[in-house]
Motif scaffolding. Sequence first.
Motif, PDB file in Angstrom:
ATOM      1  N   ILE A  37     -53.625  30.732  -8.694  1.00  0.00           N
ATOM      2  CA  ILE A  37     -53.890  29.438  -9.325  1.00  0.00           C
ATOM      3  C   ILE A  37     -54.794  28.595  -8.444  1.00  0.00           C
ATOM      4  O   ILE A  37     -55.697  27.909  -8.916  1.00  0.00           O
ATOM      5  N   ARG A  38     -54.559  28.663  -7.113  1.00  0.00           N
ATOM      6  CA  ARG A  38     -55.412  27.911  -6.183  1.00  0.00           C
ATOM      7  C   ARG A  38     -56.898  28.263  -6.381  1.00  0.00           C
ATOM      8  O   ARG A  38     -57.768  27.421  -6.275  1.00  0.00           O
ATOM      9  N   ILE A  39     -57.173  29.548  -6.671  1.00  0.00           N
ATOM     10  CA  ILE A  39     -58.564  29.961  -6.855  1.00  0.00           C
ATOM     11  C   ILE A  39     -59.024  29.664  -8.285  1.00  0.00           C
ATOM     12  O   ILE A  39     -60.146  29.232  -8.540  1.00  0.00           O
ATOM     13  N   TYR A  40     -58.098  29.894  -9.220  1.00  0.00           N
ATOM     14  CA  TYR A  40     -58.440  29.761 -10.638  1.00  0.00           C
ATOM     15  C   TYR A  40     -58.922  28.348 -10.993  1.00  0.00           C
ATOM     16  O   TYR A  40     -59.922  28.188 -11.675  1.00  0.00           O
ATOM     17  N   ILE A  41     -58.236  27.329 -10.496  1.00  0.00           N
ATOM     18  CA  ILE A  41     -58.579  25.955 -10.864  1.00  0.00           C
ATOM     19  C   ILE A  41     -60.025  25.590 -10.491  1.00  0.00           C
ATOM     20  O   ILE A  41     -60.795  25.178 -11.362  1.00  0.00           O
TER      21      ILE A  41
END
Lengths: 339, 224
Positions: A37-41
């Motif tokens: 999620i940290r990368i996805y956002i």
Amino acid sequence: MKFKNFFKDKIITTTLLLFAILAIEIFLIAYPIANFIRIYIPIIIIVLYIIGITIEYLAKKQFYTNLIMTLEELEDKYLITEIVKSPNFIEGKILSNSLQQINKSMIENVNKYKYMLEDYKEYIELWIHEIKMPIATSKMVIENNKNEVTKSIDEELEKIENYIEQALFYARSSTVEKDYYIRKTSLQNIVNESIKKNKNILIAEKISLNIHDIEKEVNTDSKWIVFILNQIIQNSAKYMKSEEPSQIEIYAKQAKENVILYIKDNGIGIKKGEITRVFEKGFTGTNGREANKKSTGIGLYLCKKLCDKLGISIELNSVQNEGTEVRLVFPKGSYVDIT
Amino acid sequence: MQKILIVEDDEKLRNELKIFLEKNGYEVESLETFNNTIEDILNINPDLVLLDINLPNVDGQYVCKEIRKISNMGIIIVTSRDSEIDELLSINYGADHYITKPYNIQILLAKIASLLRRTDLSAETSDKIDAKDFIINTSNSTIEKQGKVIELTKNEYKILKYLVQNREKIVSREEIMDCLWETESFIDDNTLTVNITRLRNKLEELNLKELLETRRGQGYILRK
């Protein structure tokens, strides 16, 4: 419009967006969530941002490229507002609206001067018709009281008439309005009329005429062409050599696409370097500056202007001390036959 | 005598034109008011009318059109309007000639004469001019005396006619040239000399050599 330049405009938005992503990432560190999620956002934000500005870029690029290209192709640039459609983004709309308003006000301004010029021309024409009355009356008085004095006044009146004629055609030549009437005209009639009009100067200067092969027809306005011929013949008569018999030769040649009228004299000719400038307004040249010639540099300038309007080309050849030849080329295009 | 009517609102020009035409042997009338121009013209019923376009109350071209509906009189439009369209319109309305002011008076005279000759069929203008010592035939440009006929060239004929018209007056070379140029014979000084010599020889054949005298430095004179 290059993307680089466009992107420069977006530098603040982009920087702020990067700061926002950084802030979100720092905020997310405090929470135990998956790395995914940290990368996805940030990726989703950046991708969407790129799509957004690409769409904007393409729309703007299309509008501005079109605008610039059309502007380059257009001869009358002010017509641009009539051709380019108003875009659907705000700056474009503002630009387009502003252009339209500027144009409108400019056209109004130009029209104001156009009407003023038209008005002035009408006044000049009216004035010329009025001034012709007292001249006609004076000539009648002279005719009824012929003597040396009135003969001399008559000569001066003739000069006045020529100047008035010039003023009339000057006024006519400088308006956009079509002021002539083209129809089939006999070259012979035109030449004869012009010679008769200038007979006093031609006889006084003892100029012999050699007129041949002019039984041809051209499509033109006879009044205009007689005026043009008058200027040419008067020039010939004015710049003759004193030491040998003066001659003017007038003849026409029929070519496939045109009829060419030649007016040739054996006068003093024109200096080599000055030939190209004789049609310039106010150009008097070495000959014209001589004493007694009183050249105004208007005659040939007007001829050229009137010829351009009538679709005739006027050409001049001259050899100093040998003479000058003026050619009037009347086009014989089939389209003028309709008139 | 043939009657010419001048329709011109400028009084001075009207009077001068009247004097000039009377001098040249025409009966001349002119309109002083322009309230019923068309009727006035028809009432006077001249052989020829000199018509101005810019008239008070009425337009000359309209007058021309209305007269043409009823009468066959000669109409010469004399105006300061000089556009091709005005000329075309006037001719279409039935004017015989269109002359612009300020006009060349000799041209006006020539047009009047030719028009009157054409319109006045009844008067049958003579084609012979009696010059006392000889007769000029205008139809075939010959001169004759006591049955002997001699042909003249076009220029010789014009020169002789001009001399006869100005009999007993000294006529300068310029005047003769002026007259010839007016009828589109654009001769030069030398040609004039040649023509005069030939004319003199032809007169000699009729034993009239002494008639044409040269006045050195002044011109020529046709004696009585």
